[in-house]
Design a protein around this motif. Structure first.
Motif, PDB file in Angstrom:
ATOM      1  N   ASP A 132       0.841  -1.188   0.000  1.00 28.73           N
ATOM      2  CA  ASP A 132       0.000   0.000   0.000  1.00 28.73           C
ATOM      3  C   ASP A 132       0.883   1.246   0.000  1.00 28.73           C
ATOM      4  OD1 ASP A 132      -2.252  -1.541   0.011  1.00 28.73           O
ATOM      5  OD2 ASP A 132      -2.750  -1.221   2.114  1.00 28.73           O
TER       6      ASP A 132
ATOM      7  N   ARG B 212      -0.374  -0.442  -4.460  1.00 29.69           N
ATOM      8  CA  ARG B 212      -1.767  -0.039  -4.379  1.00 29.69           C
ATOM      9  C   ARG B 212      -1.846   1.380  -3.840  1.00 29.69           C
ATOM     10  NH1 ARG B 212      -6.673  -2.638  -0.748  1.00 29.69           N
ATOM     11  NH2 ARG B 212      -5.191  -2.197   0.938  1.00 29.69           N
TER      12      ARG B 212
ATOM     13  N   LYS C 213      -0.487  -1.788   5.984  1.00 28.88           N
ATOM     14  CA  LYS C 213      -1.489  -2.264   5.038  1.00 28.88           C
ATOM     15  C   LYS C 213      -2.875  -1.843   5.509  1.00 28.88           C
ATOM     16  CE  LYS C 213      -3.300  -6.495   2.923  1.00 28.88           C
ATOM     17  NZ  LYS C 213      -3.245  -5.986   1.540  1.00 28.88           N
TER      18      LYS C 213
END
Length: 208
Positions: A144, A168, A204
């Motif tokens: 992330d 991400r 995360k």
């Protein structure tokens, strides 16, 4: 994302980690640093699409990763001056003090906001990468990557770029929210040095 040139100012641990991931994604990497030999050494570790740039000149890429310590940002900004105008600047710094026990930023501000003040008005700063340690980034996992910034178009471009690296992108809001990313950056350093006993850490977000 169309494969293009990503410029990285710096050649340290984080610059090396990001450059490796950028090259693997198929982008051209431009490495820019005062020490030409250091830039060329990093370029030689990457593929044929990597080049060394001229320090202080306009970077080739429209996305420029500012991969220098927070204490060096003002000097770098002054050295480049208007050459960074119109660029999307990714600020990766964790603005920690000398003993890494606190933030070195003025109360109510963030490193990213202070950095933006040193750059041309046409440069758009996006905070990213500061919650990812370099050696974790090199492992190639889907991590992330939290971002903050005021310019929607710049954030969209950075999000697309991060996605192309297999990360991400997670938008936390405007530039004022960079403080909320720099504090966890400091927390991760403290956790690595004290509670975890390892720098093999990542944050995360669980969604669902």
């Amino acid at each position: 994302m169309t494969m293009n040139t990503i410029s990285i100012i710096g050649a340290g641990t984080m610059a090396t980690a990001i450059a490796g991931r950028v090259a693997k994604a198929g982008h051209t990497v431009e490495v820019i640093t005062r020490d030409v030999a250091k830039a060329q050494a990093l370029v030689s570790k990457l593929d044929a699409r990597a080049v060394s740039g001229t320090y202080g000149a306009a970077p080739l890429g429209n996305i420029v990763v500012l991969a220098v310590p927070y204490g060096s940002v003002a000097t770098v900004a002054a050295d480049f001056g208007g050459a960074l105008d119109g660029k999307v600047i990714i600020d990766i710094a964790n603005p920690v003090n000398a003993d890494m026990t606190g933030l070195a930023t003025p109360a109510g501000s963030s490193g990213a906001q202070e950095t933006a003040k040193t750059l041309p008005s046409g440069a758009h700063v996006v905070k990213a990468f500061n919650t990812i340690f370099g050696h974790v980034l090199t492992q190639g996992d889907r991590l992330d990557a939290f971002i903050a910034g005021d310019n929607a178009e710049a954030k969209a471009r950075v999000s697309t770029f991060l996605g192309s690296l297999g990360l991400r992108p997670m938008d936390v809001g405007g530039m004022h929210m960079a403080m909320t990313l720099e504090a966890p950056g400091l927390m991760m350093i403290g956790l690595a040095k004290n509670g975890a006993g390892s720098w093999n850490l990542a944050i995360k977000a669980e969604i669902g």
